[in-house]
Design a protein around this motif. Structure first.
Motif, PDB file in Angstrom:
ATOM      1  N   UNK A  71       0.830  -1.209   0.000  1.00 33.20           N
ATOM      2  CA  UNK A  71       0.000   0.000   0.000  1.00 33.20           C
ATOM      3  C   UNK A  71       0.864   1.259   0.000  1.00 33.20           C
ATOM      4  N   UNK A  72       1.929   1.231   0.790  1.00 28.06           N
ATOM      5  CA  UNK A  72       2.855   2.368   0.862  1.00 28.06           C
ATOM      6  C   UNK A  72       3.507   2.608  -0.504  1.00 28.06           C
ATOM      7  N   UNK A  73       3.916   1.519  -1.157  1.00 28.40           N
ATOM      8  CA  UNK A  73       4.579   1.640  -2.458  1.00 28.40           C
ATOM      9  C   UNK A  73       3.648   2.261  -3.495  1.00 28.40           C
ATOM     10  N   UNK A  74       2.405   1.844  -3.501  1.00 22.95           N
ATOM     11  CA  UNK A  74       1.438   2.378  -4.470  1.00 22.95           C
ATOM     12  C   UNK A  74       1.124   3.838  -4.161  1.00 22.95           C
ATOM     13  N   UNK A  75       0.926   4.132  -2.872  1.00 28.31           N
ATOM     14  CA  UNK A  75       0.583   5.500  -2.472  1.00 28.31           C
ATOM     15  C   UNK A  75       1.697   6.484  -2.795  1.00 28.31           C
ATOM     16  N   UNK A  79       8.433   2.286  -7.657  1.00 29.45           N
ATOM     17  CA  UNK A  79       8.533   1.271  -8.704  1.00 29.45           C
ATOM     18  C   UNK A  79       8.497  -0.120  -8.053  1.00 29.45           C
ATOM     19  N   UNK A  80       7.579  -0.949  -8.527  1.00 30.33           N
ATOM     20  CA  UNK A  80       7.396  -2.304  -7.993  1.00 30.33           C
ATOM     21  C   UNK A  80       7.807  -3.317  -9.047  1.00 30.33           C
ATOM     22  N   UNK A  81       8.626  -4.264  -8.655  1.00 31.01           N
ATOM     23  CA  UNK A  81       9.048  -5.339  -9.560  1.00 31.01           C
ATOM     24  C   UNK A  81       8.395  -6.648  -9.120  1.00 31.01           C
ATOM     25  N   UNK A  82       7.635  -7.245 -10.018  1.00 34.67           N
ATOM     26  CA  UNK A  82       7.009  -8.545  -9.762  1.00 34.67           C
ATOM     27  C   UNK A  82       7.934  -9.615 -10.334  1.00 34.67           C
ATOM     28  N   UNK A  83       8.478 -10.456  -9.452  1.00 33.47           N
ATOM     29  CA  UNK A  83       9.549 -11.394  -9.828  1.00 33.47           C
ATOM     30  C   UNK A  83       9.041 -12.828  -9.620  1.00 33.47           C
ATOM     31  N   UNK A  84       9.096 -13.644 -10.674  1.00 29.32           N
ATOM     32  CA  UNK A  84       8.586 -15.011 -10.548  1.00 29.32           C
ATOM     33  C   UNK A  84       9.484 -16.061 -11.145  1.00 29.32           C
ATOM     34  N   UNK A  85       9.233 -17.299 -10.734  1.00 29.60           N
ATOM     35  CA  UNK A  85       9.963 -18.445 -11.260  1.00 29.60           C
ATOM     36  C   UNK A  85       9.580 -18.664 -12.732  1.00 29.60           C
ATOM     37  N   UNK A 101      -2.163  -5.557 -10.464  1.00 28.97           N
ATOM     38  CA  UNK A 101      -1.582  -4.311  -9.950  1.00 28.97           C
ATOM     39  C   UNK A 101      -1.397  -3.260 -11.042  1.00 28.97           C
ATOM     40  N   UNK A 102      -1.125  -3.693 -12.260  1.00 27.14           N
ATOM     41  CA  UNK A 102      -0.892  -2.722 -13.340  1.00 27.14           C
ATOM     42  C   UNK A 102      -2.154  -1.932 -13.670  1.00 27.14           C
ATOM     43  N   UNK A 103      -3.311  -2.429 -13.246  1.00 24.35           N
ATOM     44  CA  UNK A 103      -4.548  -1.691 -13.485  1.00 24.35           C
ATOM     45  C   UNK A 103      -4.715  -0.531 -12.505  1.00 24.35           C
ATOM     46  N   UNK A 104      -3.949  -0.565 -11.399  1.00 28.19           N
ATOM     47  CA  UNK A 104      -4.087   0.498 -10.402  1.00 28.19           C
ATOM     48  C   UNK A 104      -2.764   1.221 -10.126  1.00 28.19           C
ATOM     49  N   UNK A 105      -1.684   0.738 -10.743  1.00 25.84           N
ATOM     50  CA  UNK A 105      -0.366   1.316 -10.465  1.00 25.84           C
ATOM     51  C   UNK A 105       0.482   1.239 -11.741  1.00 25.84           C
ATOM     52  N   UNK A 106       0.970   2.371 -12.210  1.00 25.42           N
ATOM     53  CA  UNK A 106       1.691   2.406 -13.488  1.00 25.42           C
ATOM     54  C   UNK A 106       3.174   2.092 -13.354  1.00 25.42           C
ATOM     55  N   UNK A 107       3.766   2.338 -12.183  1.00 23.32           N
ATOM     56  CA  UNK A 107       5.204   2.123 -11.995  1.00 23.32           C
ATOM     57  C   UNK A 107       5.466   0.672 -11.599  1.00 23.32           C
ATOM     58  N   UNK A 108       5.304  -0.210 -12.571  1.00 16.35           N
ATOM     59  CA  UNK A 108       5.409  -1.636 -12.280  1.00 16.35           C
ATOM     60  C   UNK A 108       5.973  -2.379 -13.484  1.00 16.35           C
ATOM     61  N   UNK A 157      20.915  -2.687  -1.052  1.00 16.93           N
ATOM     62  CA  UNK A 157      20.635  -1.708  -2.107  1.00 16.93           C
ATOM     63  C   UNK A 157      19.510  -0.752  -1.708  1.00 16.93           C
ATOM     64  N   UNK A 158      18.840  -1.040  -0.600  1.00 22.42           N
ATOM     65  CA  UNK A 158      17.704  -0.228  -0.193  1.00 22.42           C
ATOM     66  C   UNK A 158      16.390  -0.673  -0.799  1.00 22.42           C
ATOM     67  N   UNK A 159      16.358  -1.918  -1.288  1.00 16.41           N
ATOM     68  CA  UNK A 159      15.150  -2.479  -1.897  1.00 16.41           C
ATOM     69  C   UNK A 159      14.489  -3.430  -0.902  1.00 16.41           C
ATOM     70  N   UNK A 160      13.212  -3.225  -0.623  1.00 13.67           N
ATOM     71  CA  UNK A 160      12.467  -4.149   0.230  1.00 13.67           C
ATOM     72  C   UNK A 160      11.952  -5.318  -0.598  1.00 13.67           C
TER      73      UNK A 160
END
Length: 573
Positions: A71-75, A79-85, A101-108, A157-160
């Motif tokens: 929620x904090x990231x979207x607000x 930039x959110x990275x979705x990482x999968x196998x 998420x891309x429907x509600x957040x563009x930085x992804x 790196x400061x990435x959660x």
């Protein structure tokens, strides 16, 4: 010889009560009672799975932290990275979470590691890429629970990192911002068998609940979740049954998902879908992208909105799947030849084989194929860079992950499930692994483990089979681990008329039963070897499932034969 396990006799009072309360015959009631369905209420939940029955996602440990961070990231427009196998579970997870998420957040954006250059899980290259592109949050899907080193790197790196995984966790968990995994010791979530995609779905479900987003928007993606559950061979019980039941219905109406619909059309399927349809037709195509080149192609197809692009991507994936089939057939033949030509290997309790030229993307399939012939725990290895990488597959009842864990001193890393695992190790350790794995497995592997089994659900006469009976069976779907397609036993059967051979390895014949009037067309796949005895007109007991054949609009019931046992003292009528 395959062992037939007859069903236990359930409590007759429960059977009678259930039979009357839901109006089914005693055979069907007995099957249901043996599957834990013994009352009207449990039958209603079983036959009519309801999304309202899903557990509160906030029961999962760390869910509140994960939702707060998302929620904090979207607000804050992070930039959110979705990482999968790179397997089906991973790619459908990414398509679901990214798509929602891309429907509600563009930085992804999304990232799938290259199987050949990065290997499984959250990679160093992936973390470096996220840093270079200034991502503030990584959500890992179907991986991450053992990525201690690279999650520490992301943190530096400061990435959660929010981990969404379903694999068995290590003793020391990574330093992630939040870890969602129902198998964590401190997690009291009621259902432990979610797929990786299922854990990602739970994260989004919790987000919707907290942010007041309509759940219906998330449930639009439930078809992808059903594909993940079927492909990852997780139990079709509890929440997985509910999600698969509704997901398969959504899959039949996936026209709004241009890419997925294009892939489905390419298989020639239409109408309703079963778990088997996903496992044998849809999943191999999605998997082929990562096995042959790069799994990002599969994600691109699953999130595609352009019909022309979807057609091109599905054609590409179909081509990759055809190449994959040719390669895994060749590797399997080499494996079987290697075993059969070595007396020691033939009589071993395990199979551990290495060839640097085998394709890394299909060795898991080859391991499974090997078990069809040599039924025992199997590891198939090939070269990857300066290391060996392997895929392990097991037999029913044997925990191969636990056995591999006892060989951890020889491995660089490993992970997986009870029946399937992966690993990397120094090439020089392969002979040591072959030796130690044989010892470890031999200590706990019993004759029961290595004898193929067929679980019989009920013994019936062929005269019992009709469309009313079959239609109730169909309502027991979706079938899969934990709720397999019912297998029936009929005794003193015989062939009426000629036996036809299909594609030089399958049999097709009409079966009848002594003293009975009904006759059914039977298909016996890969059972050419029984033809001589059948041609002698011997009676046999037959284990089978009941299926429907729809040929040119003509519907009929047919039997899929799983095994036969001959009675040489009797002759057909």
């Amino acid at each position: 010889m395959t062992e037939w396990i007859l069903p236990k006799t359930p409590d007759s009072k429960l059977v009678d009560s259930l039979s009357q309360s839901i109006n089914v015959n005693e055979v069907l009631a007995s099957i249901l009672v043996n599957r834990g369905v013994s009352s009207f209420e449990s039958a209603k939940a079983f036959f009519r799975p309801d999304l309202e029955q899903l557990h509160d996602p906030f029961l999962m440990h760390d869910m509140d932290k994960a939702v707060e961070r998302l929620t904090h990231a979207i607000a804050n427009n992070e930039k959110i990275l979705v990482y999968g196998d790179y397997d089906v579970d991973g790619t459908t997870s990414v398509a679901l979470v990214f798509g929602f998420l891309s429907e509600i957040h563009s930085e992804i954006d999304f990232y799938i590691p290259n199987r050949y250059t990065e290997g499984y899980g959250l990679s160093k290259e992936g973390v470096d890429w996220a840093y270079e592109k200034e991502f503030g949050l990584i959500i890992t899907l179907d991986c991450g629970i053992k990525a201690n080193e690279n999650i520490k790197k992301a943190k530096d790196y400061g990435i959660d990192v929010i981990v969404c995984d379903h694999h068995n966790p290590p003793e020391n968990l990574p330093e992630a911002y939040a870890i969602l995994d129902p198998k964590k010791k401190q997690c009291n979530y009621p259902y432990k068998e979610l797929s990786g995609c299922g854990v990602g779905f739970k994260l989004l479900h919790a987000f919707c609940m907290q942010q007041g987003v309509e759940e219906a928007k998330l449930f639009e993606f439930i078809d992808l979740l059903a594909v993940s559950i079927a492909a990852d061979i997780v139990p079709i019980t509890g929440e997985n049954r509910i999600l698969t039941y509704h997901g398969l219905k959504k899959l039949a109406k996936s026209q709004h998902k241009i890419g997925l619909h294009s892939l489905i059309r390419s298989t020639g399927m239409e109408g309703t879908f079963t778990v088997s349809d996903v496992v044998f037709k849809i999943a191999p195509r999605i998997n082929a992208a990562g096995r042959m080149e790069h799994a990002k192609t599969a994600v691109e197809l699953l999130i595609c909105c352009d019909p022309e692009e979807a057609l091109n991507l599905s054609q590409k994936i179909n081509g990759q799947n055809s190449s994959r089939r040719e390669i895994d057939t060749g590797i399997t033949e080499e494996i079987l030849e290697q075993i059969s030509s070595d007396e020691k290997l033939v009589h071993s309790k395990t199979t551990v084989l290495y060839n640097e030229n085998w394709n890394k993307g299909v060795i898991g399939i080859a391991a499974s194929r090997s078990i069809e012939k040599y039924y025992r725990p199997t590891i198939i290895l090939t070269k990857s860079g300066d290391k060996a990488t392997g895929s392990a597959r097991s037999v029913e009842g044997f925990d191969i992950h636990s056995a591999i864990e006892k060989c951890a001193d020889l491995l660089d890393q490993f992970g997986g499930h009870k029946y399937a695992a992966g690993m990397t190790l120094p090439i020089e350790n392969i002979p040591l692994l072959q030796e130690k794995f044989e010892v470890v497995v031999s200590e706990s592997l019993t004759e029961e483990h290595i004898r193929p089994k067929i679980q019989i659900d009920a013994e019936i006469n062929l005269d019992h089979i009709n469309y009313k009976f079959f239609n109730i069976l169909k309502q027991m779907e979706p079938f899969g681990p934990g709720n397999m397609t019912p297998v029936f036993l009929s005794r003193n059967c015989y062939v009426k008329g000629h036996i036809n051979v299909i594609k030089e390895k399958h049999l097709k014949f009409m079966a009848k039963q002594s003293g009975g009037s009904a006759g059914f067309q039977c298909l016996a796949f890969n059972m050419l070897s029984i033809m001589p005895e059948m041609e002698e007109h011997q009676h046999f007991d037959m284990a089978y499932t009941i299926e429907e054949n729809n040929f040119r609009g003509e519907r009929s019931l047919q039997l899929y034969v799983k095994d036969v046992k001959f009675n040489s003292s009797t002759q057909s009528e």
